[in-house]
Design a protein around this motif. Structure first.
Motif, PDB file in Angstrom:
ATOM      1  N   GLU A 553      26.937  44.789  35.410  1.00 34.66           N
ATOM      2  CA  GLU A 553      27.987  45.652  34.749  1.00 34.66           C
ATOM      3  C   GLU A 553      29.655  44.820  34.914  1.00 34.66           C
ATOM      4  OE1 GLU A 553      27.503  47.949  38.293  1.00 34.66           O
ATOM      5  OE2 GLU A 553      26.357  48.924  38.468  1.00 34.66           O
ATOM      6  N   PRO A 554      30.132  44.684  34.159  1.00 29.98           N
ATOM      7  CA  PRO A 554      31.253  43.444  33.990  1.00 29.98           C
ATOM      8  C   PRO A 554      32.615  44.418  34.997  1.00 29.98           C
ATOM      9  CG  PRO A 554      31.077  44.281  31.935  1.00 29.98           C
ATOM     10  CD  PRO A 554      30.066  45.521  32.764  1.00 29.98           C
ATOM     11  N   ILE A 555      32.964  43.402  35.747  1.00 25.91           N
ATOM     12  CA  ILE A 555      34.031  43.633  36.989  1.00 25.91           C
ATOM     13  C   ILE A 555      35.099  43.864  36.134  1.00 25.91           C
ATOM     14  CG2 ILE A 555      33.564  41.570  38.408  1.00 25.91           C
ATOM     15  CD1 ILE A 555      34.467  43.160  40.531  1.00 25.91           C
ATOM     16  N   PRO A 556      36.447  45.132  35.972  1.00 24.66           N
ATOM     17  CA  PRO A 556      37.247  44.582  35.985  1.00 24.66           C
ATOM     18  C   PRO A 556      38.257  44.321  37.363  1.00 24.66           C
ATOM     19  CG  PRO A 556      37.135  47.289  35.864  1.00 24.66           C
ATOM     20  CD  PRO A 556      35.412  46.411  37.005  1.00 24.66           C
ATOM     21  N   PRO A 557      39.535  43.444  36.882  1.00 23.09           N
ATOM     22  CA  PRO A 557      39.980  43.666  35.283  1.00 23.09           C
ATOM     23  C   PRO A 557      39.014  42.357  34.745  1.00 23.09           C
ATOM     24  CG  PRO A 557      41.726  42.245  37.120  1.00 23.09           C
ATOM     25  CD  PRO A 557      39.993  42.590  37.827  1.00 23.09           C
ATOM     26  N   HIS A 558      39.256  41.369  34.873  1.00 20.34           N
ATOM     27  CA  HIS A 558      38.633  40.382  33.913  1.00 20.34           C
ATOM     28  C   HIS A 558      37.037  40.863  33.085  1.00 20.34           C
ATOM     29  CE1 HIS A 558      40.923  37.347  36.077  1.00 20.34           C
ATOM     30  NE2 HIS A 558      40.832  38.098  36.848  1.00 20.34           N
ATOM     31  N   ASN A 559      36.920  41.795  33.865  1.00 17.52           N
ATOM     32  CA  ASN A 559      35.463  42.266  32.841  1.00 17.52           C
ATOM     33  C   ASN A 559      34.683  41.122  32.701  1.00 17.52           C
ATOM     34  OD1 ASN A 559      36.501  44.992  32.751  1.00 17.52           O
ATOM     35  ND2 ASN A 559      37.554  44.697  30.773  1.00 17.52           N
ATOM     36  N   ALA A 560      34.685  40.448  33.801  1.00 21.04           N
ATOM     37  CA  ALA A 560      33.532  39.025  33.883  1.00 21.04           C
ATOM     38  C   ALA A 560      31.780  39.387  34.944  1.00 21.04           C
ATOM     39  CB  ALA A 560      33.735  38.527  34.450  1.00 21.04           C
ATOM     40  N   VAL A 561      30.645  38.902  34.300  1.00 19.56           N
ATOM     41  CA  VAL A 561      30.025  39.104  35.158  1.00 19.56           C
ATOM     42  C   VAL A 561      28.687  37.644  35.700  1.00 19.56           C
ATOM     43  CG1 VAL A 561      29.018  41.008  33.068  1.00 19.56           C
ATOM     44  CG2 VAL A 561      28.442  38.445  31.790  1.00 19.56           C
ATOM     45  N   TRP A 562      28.301  38.154  36.263  1.00 14.94           N
ATOM     46  CA  TRP A 562      27.512  36.444  36.767  1.00 14.94           C
ATOM     47  C   TRP A 562      26.468  36.586  35.826  1.00 14.94           C
ATOM     48  CZ3 TRP A 562      27.805  33.742  40.598  1.00 14.94           C
ATOM     49  CH2 TRP A 562      26.486  33.177  40.972  1.00 14.94           C
TER      50      TRP A 562
END
Lengths: 575, 74
Positions: A553-562
């Motif tokens: 699940e990408p996390i906003p605001p950076h839409n980064a994932v682990w």
């Protein structure tokens, strides 16, 4: 006076005083609690059974005039994680324990029957007394009653109802100089104390003092050390805004876990921020600055009053405010303060409990943002020990299973704290590899990734993060052994005079000649001792992983994932 | 160009929390800091659009610039 080990056996209700074994003499705090747990607790034992032991130890410099040296370490096998555990807190107990010459208190065994007990520590040793009156009471009632029964000046460590009921989120409270509470918060150590049927431990040094081998050298080093702390701008900001100064910057960086880790920014961040908190405290006649132990020169604690100007809570920390706030979508600081007070009273870890609420909200037990229902559940369910209360008290991992939730932020079953590891990747390495389950304090990479203290690292890049976390975890293990508050680390990372002065103080205290390399080796040895205990308890490298949803699940605001592989994480232990 | 500027902690004293500012093209972050009368020595962290930046970073239309003093916690 020569240091001793106090041992209490709760199976046969006996106590003894032992000489300090040679290989324990150079240890204190976490280094000592973890060494004793590793030496004496069978790794596969049940954490709430007779074979677990609860250890308390002041740091190497506790009880001296060294600035910020008042942390007490508590260790055991954790009922929450099943790993080795050390949790430390301020308050007056570390200093009193050191002054009575007690290097460690080891509580072992388990009483038969339903009776409850208290322990009294004095320079003559430990004694066990039956306790009836305070059973079922919260921590604040215990503080008040013991103040009247013994004296306001005795040290006190106690459990609330949560510890009595052996909830996995139960903590151990430590009285501060004003009768407020600090907490050995994480990992359910309050449940271990409850399993030993000990409601509280009182401490009276009876005028005892810590001996210093070379007082002149000690004083000079302490002066340099205290100056490094006072001069560092982070110390000054901590005294003004408390740790809660972090809400706005972590939110701005997109790493403030919100609505059970579904977003990295919270619309209500300003309402719960350190800036807002500071203004409210001043407006209501509270104290923005407060020390949790004598000799603290940073004063990150505070006295937070309610709107009528009456005391509501102290030690009102960023982690607690984030967890009850952003993670549960609550934007009202007074409601959060009310919950903080209740959690202190019933004796629960504010991180574990609030993250549990976030997961429960995801599962539909209550609505996001419903702080009134959170307060009701804490008072009417948790404190009363109803089935629902016990479910909440069992931690985020369990509630996720009960409600079929996949977004459950835990590592080794311990709730992940206030920094999202997708947007701030170094802290994810700390969560994954910590010997104690997810815990930011084990290797606080946020300093470097976000705050630009002790260098810089890009929080969205994997580069250098394993090494950063490793170096900080080694340094932290050593600092946690000195009795020092971890907040000395900001000065230590930036000011070249700080760490040498700390080592000089240890050398002057004991008449020894430790070097910087010795201190690093101490940190490495502690981590390895803890890691080996976990391996023997059945953990493997596959437990050093973050929950799957962080990769999906990408996390906003950076839409980064682990995006660390297991192999990359495992290189952490290459030392 | 239009840039949104946010201030934090004691940088707000006598200034503001958040303000839109009209800036000349190619304005650098350090110029905004100087214009606000903030001592560069006191600046701990600068971010544009939630990413760390430097005094020398050139601002773009509609950027959100956040200026923090040296702070810490945990």
């Amino acid at each position: 006076m020569p240091e001793k080990i106090f041992r209490v056996n709760m199976t046969d209700l006996s106590t003894s005083i032992e000489a300090v074994p040679d290989n324990w003499s150079g240890l204190g705090g976490r280094g000592l609690t973890s060494t004793i747990v590793a030496a004496e607790v069978p790794p596969t034992c049940h954490p709430l059974g007779p074979n677990n032991k609860l250890i308390f130890a002041p740091g190497l410099l506790s009880g001296t005039a060294a600035a910020n040296s008042g942390r007490i370490s508590c260790g055991a096998k954790s009922p929450l994680t099943g790993t080795i555990k050390e949790a430390n807190a301020g308050g007056t107990s570390a200093q009193i324990m050191a002054k009575m010459g007690c290097k460690a208190l080891i509580i072992e065994g388990q009483p038969q029957g339903d009776s409850w007990y208290s322990l009294r520590l004095t320079p003559e040793g430990a004694s066990i007394e039956k306790e009836e009156k305070l059973i079922g009471k919260g921590n604040f009632a215990v503080v008040e009653a013991i103040g009247q029964r013994l004296s306001e000046s005795v040290g006190l460590m106690s459990i609330g109802q949560a510890g009595e009921m052996q909830m996995a989120a139960a903590n151990i409270s430590v009285k501060d100089p004003d009768g407020h509470l600090r907490s050995c918060g994480r990992g359910g150590l309050g449940a271990v104390m409850g399993s030993k049927k000990i409601k509280f431990i009182s401490l009276d040094a009876a005028g005892g003092k810590v001996e210093i081998a070379d007082m002149e050298k000690f004083r000079a080093a302490n002066k340099t050390f205290a100056k490094a702390l006072v001069d560092h701008p982070v110390s000054q900001a901590l005294g003004t805004y408390g740790t809660n100064v972090l809400v706005n910057i972590i939110n701005e960086a997109g790493g403030l876990p919100t609505r059970n880790f579904s977003k990295g920014q919270f619309d209500g961040h300003e309402q719960i921020s350190g800036e807002t908190m500071h203004d409210l405290i001043v407006e209501r006649g509270g104290k923005p600055k407060h020390n949790c132990h004598k000799g603290c020169v940073i004063n990150c604690s505070q006295i937070y009053n309610d709107s009528a100007g009456n005391f509501k809570t102290s030690g009102f920390e960023y982690e607690s405010i984030w967890a009850m706030g952003a993670d549960c979508a609550v934007d009202n600081l007074d409601k959060i303060a009310e919950m903080d007070h209740i959690l202190d009273d019933i004796g629960m870890d504010s991180i574990e409990t609030a993250v549990t609420f976030g997961v429960a909200m995801e599962g539909g037990m209550l609505k996001f943002g419903d702080s009134d229902e959170m307060i009701r559940i804490l008072k009417d369910e948790v404190a009363q020990g109803t089935p629902l209360g016990r479910i909440i008290g069992s931690g985020a991992g369990n509630v996720g299973k009960i409600y079929g939730v996949t977004r459950v932020p835990v590592v080794k079953n311990q709730a992940i704290p206030a920094y999202d590891p997708r947007a701030i990747k170094g802290i994810g390495i700390t969560y994954a590899t910590s010997t104690q389950g997810a815990d930011h304090t084990m290797g606080y990479t946020i300093a470097t990734e976000i705050l630009s203290v002790g260098g810089k690292a890009d929080p969205l890049s994997k580069e250098g993060q394993v090494e950063l976390s490793r170096n900080l975890q080694i340094a932290t293990a050593a600092i946690d052994s000195t009795g020092m508050c971890l907040f000395i680390a900001f000065a230590a990372l930036d000011n070249a005079t700080c760490l040498p002065a700390l080592i000089d103080m240890i050398n002057a205290r004991f008449g020894i000649n430790l070097t910087g390399a010795d201190v690093t080796n101490l940190g490495m040895n502690i981590l390895k001792t803890e890691h080996n205990f976990n391996l023997a308890a059945g953990f493997t490298n596959k437990d050093d992983r973050l929950p799957e949803f962080f990769a999906l699940e990408p996390i906003p605001p950076h839409n980064a994932v682990w995006d660390f592989s297991g192999e990359e994480i495992d290189t952490f232990w290459n030392f | 160009m239009q840039v949104q500027v946010k201030l934090f902690a004691f940088f707000r004293e006598g200034r503001f929390k958040e303000e839109g500012r009209e800036l000349a093209d190619n304005t650098m972050v350090g110029q905004v800091v100087d214009d606000l009368g903030i001592d560069r020595e006191e600046v701990g962290v600068l971010m544009i659009n939630s990413r760390h930046c430097q005094f020398e970073t050139v601002l773009q239309q509609n950027d959100i610039l956040a200026i923090f003093p040296v702070i810490g916690g945990g």
